[in-house]
Motif scaffolding. Structure first.
Motif, mmCIF file in Angstrom:
data_model
loop_
_atom_site.group_PDB
_atom_site.id
_atom_site.type_symbol
_atom_site.label_atom_id
_atom_site.label_comp_id
_atom_site.label_asym_id
_atom_site.label_seq_id
_atom_site.Cartn_x
_atom_site.Cartn_y
_atom_site.Cartn_z
ATOM 1 N N THR B 33 15.766 -2.416 21.035
ATOM 2 C CA THR B 33 15.632 -1.732 22.442
ATOM 3 C C THR B 33 14.975 -0.161 22.251
ATOM 4 N N PRO B 34 14.217 0.266 23.107
ATOM 5 C CA PRO B 34 13.685 1.546 23.000
ATOM 6 C C PRO B 34 14.630 2.741 23.081
ATOM 7 N N VAL B 35 14.344 3.828 22.088
ATOM 8 C CA VAL B 35 15.255 5.165 22.149
ATOM 9 C C VAL B 35 14.090 6.127 22.891
ATOM 10 N N LEU B 36 14.788 6.397 23.944
ATOM 11 C CA LEU B 36 14.163 7.540 24.789
ATOM 12 C C LEU B 36 14.732 8.819 24.897
ATOM 13 N N THR B 37 13.923 9.681 24.943
ATOM 14 C CA THR B 37 14.560 11.145 25.168
ATOM 15 C C THR B 37 14.060 11.620 26.692
ATOM 16 N N LEU B 178 22.965 1.398 14.042
ATOM 17 C CA LEU B 178 22.048 1.241 12.769
ATOM 18 C C LEU B 178 20.418 1.600 13.428
ATOM 19 N N GLU B 179 20.210 1.102 14.481
ATOM 20 C CA GLU B 179 18.819 0.674 15.138
ATOM 21 C C GLU B 179 18.697 2.423 15.642
ATOM 22 N N LEU B 180 19.650 2.898 16.379
ATOM 23 C CA LEU B 180 19.354 4.219 16.950
ATOM 24 C C LEU B 180 19.120 4.993 15.740
ATOM 25 N N MET B 181 19.750 5.202 14.466
ATOM 26 C CA MET B 181 19.459 6.130 13.588
ATOM 27 C C MET B 181 18.188 6.197 13.327
ATOM 28 N N CYS B 182 17.750 4.646 12.800
ATOM 29 C CA CYS B 182 16.513 4.343 12.217
ATOM 30 C C CYS B 182 15.406 4.774 13.280
ATOM 31 N N GLN B 183 15.515 4.598 14.506
ATOM 32 C CA GLN B 183 14.440 4.926 15.443
ATOM 33 C C GLN B 183 14.486 6.399 15.549
ATOM 34 N N TYR B 188 10.959 9.801 15.933
ATOM 35 C CA TYR B 188 11.035 11.248 16.247
ATOM 36 C C TYR B 188 11.092 12.239 15.185
ATOM 37 N N GLY B 189 11.339 11.674 13.908
ATOM 38 C CA GLY B 189 11.285 12.403 12.968
ATOM 39 C C GLY B 189 12.481 13.586 12.714
ATOM 40 N N GLN B 190 13.853 12.889 13.327
ATOM 41 C CA GLN B 190 14.802 13.552 13.407
ATOM 42 C C GLN B 190 15.904 13.081 12.880
ATOM 43 N N GLN B 191 17.177 13.689 12.656
ATOM 44 C CA GLN B 191 18.448 12.999 11.895
ATOM 45 C C GLN B 191 19.422 13.288 13.119
ATOM 46 N N LEU B 192 20.202 12.131 13.583
ATOM 47 C CA LEU B 192 21.368 12.484 14.346
ATOM 48 C C LEU B 192 22.533 13.232 13.746
ATOM 49 N N ASP B 193 23.080 14.075 14.705
ATOM 50 C CA ASP B 193 23.998 14.624 14.217
ATOM 51 C C ASP B 193 25.397 14.142 14.709
ATOM 52 N N ALA B 194 25.376 13.452 15.930
ATOM 53 C CA ALA B 194 26.579 12.831 16.431
ATOM 54 C C ALA B 194 26.015 11.633 17.337
#
Lengths: 340, 340
Positions: B33-37, B178-183, B188-194
């Protein structure tokens, strides 16, 4: 006219190449909206007696401002000289175009004057203001709107940017199909056979028709039966200059523009009309199965793809569906969904 | 228990690696599924006095069956032997899990028996049937549902697949993170903090907590205040085994499972609760600004990110928000949107 160049030379740019040039200039300023597929809706569109149809939905409801309009507005502003923009820009709009011009103007750091009918939905007025526009109100009829717009234009010396009847707007809107074709190929490994595009003023339709030239993609138009000026104009071989309608597809209540009409006549294979019931049923299907918010106007192409008239057309295979906008008044959504 | 292996050895698989193994097995069978901002929602979440917050929305409302549940259901079926599946599978569910198990069973070519309360919304019953499931009805209370389920299980010899209180279900649901972190990284070239994850039975939350191990991503839970058994359990250091509630977030009306609870205790940093008003306001914001359909349960994590309690937590930067499902009864949407 909004440009300093000779109108004739502008019309000469109305080619697929013109759309590509527009895209190069605007692509960093707009969203590349996703192209989604949906197995269950494609199955419904295929029906029981046809070759497999796969629908590719171009989600311009996710675009900045909630509709494709930002593309043309951005390109029109990009093509003007700085001195043409120093007093800001002005238009009248009851809907998505006003928001789009406000966003495009804000991005360029210039003023936007948007004339809205005083009976516009409150969320639309709020949204337009939230993009920093100076919102003015007029009566609801075209002459009233034009009068107020002209008065403010004279006072402010702002540049008038029309919503669809202009070469740059047409070329900007045509970038929808460029992206859709590219994404269908790159993300799905497929080539589109056809695309169904909604028609109101005809900016999006004429632009997509240009973008399809030389690609083999067949272009069809989708119009509410209650606002069928394009259909009637094409049948009669002469533009129908006015349309009075209460269709639920409020983004398509406009007659086709003067520049737009001959492009549509030349390049669009057929104009399909759909009933109010068909529009609302298609809208509901998108909400229910795709889990995305599309406005009635944006569901008109899907309504065509699901209709029996489309089936006799014999287009199977890969069909692009432009979901052109997602701006609905959420306070009235219950009513819209219940009608269907 | 649904598996032939020793339960202890299954619990030993409850690691990030276990989630990765689950993903390898199910990824071709589910949607990525897509990750949107969304700029305007991120701006609201940032507020006026904080470091820039960017929210990354994981759109499991676009998942097959309209919610993340298909992940765990698919993995649970993949891990069973053919002879364990020959009489089909059974569960009781008033919502998304029944549809998910029906889809997963259909994909494997086996029967699914789904016991639904007879007062379930008609669209949910229709959807479950449309995936080929044998739908049976029971009274609405847990004992009534369990009684009917057990009766049918004995008659059919179908394998019971629980909705959340099982290691394979937990590992399958963890693939969301897993998918969310990878996407977030790749697209987006970003790392999740939380990440903020909704909690009902705790399959998704426990799975995401496992998936976060060793990655530096902080995991927070979001729960309706009207169904705060997880919050109270964590506070008291002891699982609260029942919950009676009428929260609008109908997917989260379940107490946290036995296997799920200790994982949550160990790995989840904090459980936040939100009011009914906050849930509905967050839901409306997603519909309005993102143009996507999310169910009340799916909007609970965003409600946390927008609340003042979250702001004092001091998490800025890149925050993942799991939009866990999009199955709403469109006939009642008007009412839900008006409440907020």
């Amino acid at each position: 006219m909004i440009e300093s160049r000779d109108p004739e030379s502008l019309v000469a740019d109305l080619t697929r190449q013109g759309v590509e040039s527009a895209y190069a200039l605007i692509k960093s300023k707009i969203k590349r909206t996703p192209v989604l597929t949906n197995e269950s809706i494609s199955t419904i569109a295929t029906g029981s007696d046809r070759i497999q149809t796969t629908l590719f939905f171009k989600c311009e409801n996710f675009q900045k401002g909630g509709a494709f309009k930002i593309r043309g507005a951005t390109y029109a502003l990009e093509m003007l000289k700085a001195e043409d923009l120093e007093n800001g820009v002005i238009t009248h709009s009851s809907g998505n175009y006003g928001q789009a011009l406000a966003i495009a103007a804000k991005a360029k750091g210039i003023k936007a004057y948007i004339v809205m009918p005083s009976n516009s939905a409150r969320p639309k007025i709020e949204a337009t203001k939230s993009y920093g526009a100076n919102v003015h109100f007029s009566g609801p009829t075209a002459p009233e709107r034009e009068y107020v717009t002209e008065t403010i234009r004279k006072t402010t010396n702002a540049r008038l940017i029309p919503p669809y009847d202009h070469p740059h707007i047409i070329l900007g809107q045509g970038t929808v199909l460029l992206e859709l074709m590219c994404q269908t190929q790159v993300e799905y490994g497929q080539q589109l056979d056809a695309v169904i595009v909604p028609v109101g003023g005809g900016g999006l339709l004429a632009g997509c028709a240009l973008a399809a030239q030389g690609t083999g993609v067949r272009v069809f138009a989708a119009e509410p039966a209650l606002a069928d000026d394009c259909f009637r104009g094409v049948e009669a071989g002469r533009r129908v200059p006015t349309v009075t309608t209460t269709t639920v597809a409020d983004g398509l209540r406009t007659p086709v523009g003067i520049i737009n009409f001959p492009i549509i006549q030349k390049y669009v294979e057929k104009v399909f009309t759909v009933s109010e019931e068909e529009i609302l049923a298609a809208m509901r299907l998108v909400w229910e199965r795709m889990k995305i918010v599309v406005e009635p106007s944006g569901a008109v192409p899907l309504a065509v793809a699901l209709s029996d008239r489309w089936k006799v057309e014999g287009v199977n295979g890969k069909v692009g569906i432009v979901l052109s906008g997602g701006n609905v008044d959420l306070d009235k959504v219950g009513e819209l969904l219940k009608k269907s």
